[in-house]
Design a protein around this motif. Structure first.
Motif, PDB file in Angstrom:
ATOM      1  N   ARG A 113       0.859  -1.183   0.000  1.00 17.79           N
ATOM      2  CA  ARG A 113       0.000   0.000   0.000  1.00 17.79           C
ATOM      3  C   ARG A 113       0.893   1.230   0.000  1.00 17.79           C
ATOM      4  O   ARG A 113       1.823   1.331   0.819  1.00 17.79           O
ATOM      5  CB  ARG A 113      -0.911   0.013   1.230  1.00 17.79           C
ATOM      6  N   SER A 130       1.668   5.540  -1.833  1.00 12.31           N
ATOM      7  CA  SER A 130       1.202   6.816  -2.360  1.00 12.31           C
ATOM      8  C   SER A 130       2.310   7.437  -3.191  1.00 12.31           C
ATOM      9  O   SER A 130       3.503   7.223  -2.908  1.00 12.31           O
ATOM     10  CB  SER A 130       0.830   7.751  -1.198  1.00 12.31           C
ATOM     11  N   ARG A 189       0.163  -0.202  -4.642  1.00 10.64           N
ATOM     12  CA  ARG A 189      -1.212   0.199  -4.942  1.00 10.64           C
ATOM     13  C   ARG A 189      -1.507   1.516  -4.225  1.00 10.64           C
ATOM     14  O   ARG A 189      -1.413   1.610  -3.006  1.00 10.64           O
ATOM     15  CB  ARG A 189      -2.211  -0.868  -4.522  1.00 10.64           C
ATOM     16  N   PHE A 190      -1.891   2.531  -5.011  1.00 13.86           N
ATOM     17  CA  PHE A 190      -2.193   3.847  -4.466  1.00 13.86           C
ATOM     18  C   PHE A 190      -3.639   3.912  -3.976  1.00 13.86           C
ATOM     19  O   PHE A 190      -4.476   3.079  -4.369  1.00 13.86           O
ATOM     20  CB  PHE A 190      -1.949   4.921  -5.523  1.00 13.86           C
ATOM     21  N   PRO A 191      -3.978   4.886  -3.137  1.00 11.93           N
ATOM     22  CA  PRO A 191      -5.342   4.992  -2.607  1.00 11.93           C
ATOM     23  C   PRO A 191      -6.427   5.093  -3.674  1.00 11.93           C
ATOM     24  O   PRO A 191      -7.568   4.674  -3.441  1.00 11.93           O
ATOM     25  CB  PRO A 191      -5.285   6.267  -1.753  1.00 11.93           C
ATOM     26  N   ASP A 192      -6.107   5.636  -4.854  1.00 13.64           N
ATOM     27  CA  ASP A 192      -7.111   5.768  -5.916  1.00 13.64           C
ATOM     28  C   ASP A 192      -7.261   4.493  -6.746  1.00 13.64           C
ATOM     29  O   ASP A 192      -8.009   4.472  -7.722  1.00 13.64           O
ATOM     30  CB  ASP A 192      -6.786   6.949  -6.824  1.00 13.64           C
ATOM     31  N   GLY A 193      -6.554   3.425  -6.359  1.00 15.85           N
ATOM     32  CA  GLY A 193      -6.640   2.153  -7.073  1.00 15.85           C
ATOM     33  C   GLY A 193      -5.578   1.959  -8.128  1.00 15.85           C
ATOM     34  O   GLY A 193      -5.401   0.850  -8.638  1.00 15.85           O
ATOM     35  N   ARG A 194      -4.881   3.020  -8.487  1.00 15.93           N
ATOM     36  CA  ARG A 194      -3.817   2.911  -9.478  1.00 15.93           C
ATOM     37  C   ARG A 194      -2.636   2.157  -8.884  1.00 15.93           C
ATOM     38  O   ARG A 194      -2.361   2.243  -7.695  1.00 15.93           O
ATOM     39  CB  ARG A 194      -3.386   4.310  -9.923  1.00 15.93           C
ATOM     40  N   THR A 195      -1.938   1.397  -9.725  1.00 15.26           N
ATOM     41  CA  THR A 195      -0.759   0.682  -9.255  1.00 15.26           C
ATOM     42  C   THR A 195       0.440   1.029 -10.110  1.00 15.26           C
ATOM     43  O   THR A 195       0.315   1.370 -11.291  1.00 15.26           O
ATOM     44  CB  THR A 195      -0.961  -0.850  -9.300  1.00 15.26           C
TER      45      THR A 195
END
Length: 346
Positions: A105, A107, A171-177
């Motif tokens: 997880r 950012s 994996r970023f908070p907006d779902g992008r990886t």
């Protein structure tokens, strides 16, 4: 890669079963009938992985094999016709472990939650060997203010294990990886945290696994941080998000690796790109044809391999429990395998 293969092959061609040095490797040419479970394996699956890397060979013999690999429809016959199994030993017991591609997880920006950076490699770290230790990199401020952060993650323990694995996803908070791959290291040798825990009397050797180490460090954050500093080696990364999400991470040959068909090996003994038959014992025995597509700082020795289990938490749990004996047999081009036989036998 090519230099490693040529060096090994030329060295093998001069051998008669044992190296000149008493402590050097020993070679034995086997038959396919000697490989436990050979007839039952899915050779087509292994051939597909072999095709993915053999295009990178520059050596004429290997490139010829690659040409056959592209055209054949008989995978088992291809390996049996053009290769011979070669057992390479160096006096150490065989050891199989597992690795995986973790997903952390994170950012793209530093926040109160995401405050542990994944660093790109500073130019001077490649020029100075060894460079700063893990402790110095993380505590001296040498990395700050240089724009070397690729991303920030929320867990320093998972970041430590990301460095051991050598690649992973964030994996970023907006779902992008994004995907990161090995970008170099600081030049210090890898030191096992598990072995250090045994030395300190924290656990017995049979109790140590990646899951156990994670749990202990989290329960003992201050002492745990000091324990992680025991491994002075520090791995840097590069972003490799161009690799499709449905494919595995990049291995040492800069090709995607495949779950349960790719292994990391010591290229001093096993040519990168070579097929390798493994016979792993333990609670979950595995007899399978793998392809040597990766390396690792902890993977040293002729009978040492790290099996790639895939991506994510389940793969990580499975990989972390593997620490098994067995044997591995390298498949070499037939003419080079026969060159290993003593003159009296040829």
């Amino acid at each position: 890669m090519t230099r490693l293969i040529l060096a090994l092959v030329l060295g093998l061609a001069a051998m008669t079963g044992r190296s000149d040095a008493e402590s050097g490797p020993v070679y034995a040419v086997l038959d396919f009938e000697d490989l436990t479970g050979w007839a039952e394996d899915d050779h087509a699956a292994a051939l597909e992985v072999f095709r993915n890397t053999c295009r990178d060979f520059d050596d004429p013999d290997w490139r010829s094999l690659c040409g056959f690999a592209e055209d054949t429809r008989d995978a088992k016959g291809f390996f049996e016709l053009l290769f011979r199994p070669v057992m390479i030993t160096d006096g150490a017991d065989a050891l199989f472990t597992g690795y995986f591609e973790p997903e952390l997880r994170g950012s793209p920006y530093e926040t109160e939650t995401y405050r542990y950076p994944i660093y790109a490699m500073p130019p001077e770290a490649a020029e100075t060997r060894p460079w700063f230790t893990r402790r110095e990199i993380l505590t001296s401020g040498v990395m700050q203010g240089r724009g070397l952060e690729i991303a920030w993650v929320d867990d320093p323990v998972e970041l430590f294990f990301l460095q051991i694995q050598g690649s992973g996803r964030v994996r970023f908070p907006d779902g992008r990886t994004i995907r990161v791959g090995y970008g170099g290291f600081n030049g210090h040798p890898y030191r096992s945290i598990g072995k250090e825990m045994v030395r300190r009397g924290i656990y017995e050797a049979h109790q140590v696994s990646a899951r156990v180490i994670r749990s202990w460090v989290r329960r003992n954050p201050l002492i745990g941080e000091e324990l992680l500093y025991h491994n002075a080696s520090y791995v840097f990364f590069r972003e490799v998000s161009e690799v499709p999400a449905d494919r595995g991470p990049l291995g040492a040959m800069n090709r995607s690796i495949t779950a349960m068909r790719s292994i990391a090996v010591d290229p001093a003994y096993t040519p990168l790109g070579a097929p390798v038959w493994i016979e792993k014992q333990g609670d979950s025995p595995l007899n399978r044809l793998m392809i040597a597509q990766d390396t690792g700082s902890a993977i040293k020795g002729a009978q040492r391999a790290d099996i790639f289990f895939g991506t994510g938490e389940v793969a990580g749990a499975e990989a972390g429990e593997v620490k098994d004996p067995g044997r591995m047999v390298v498949l070499l081009p037939i003419q080079r395998a026969y060159a290993l036989l003593p003159e009296a036998v040829q």
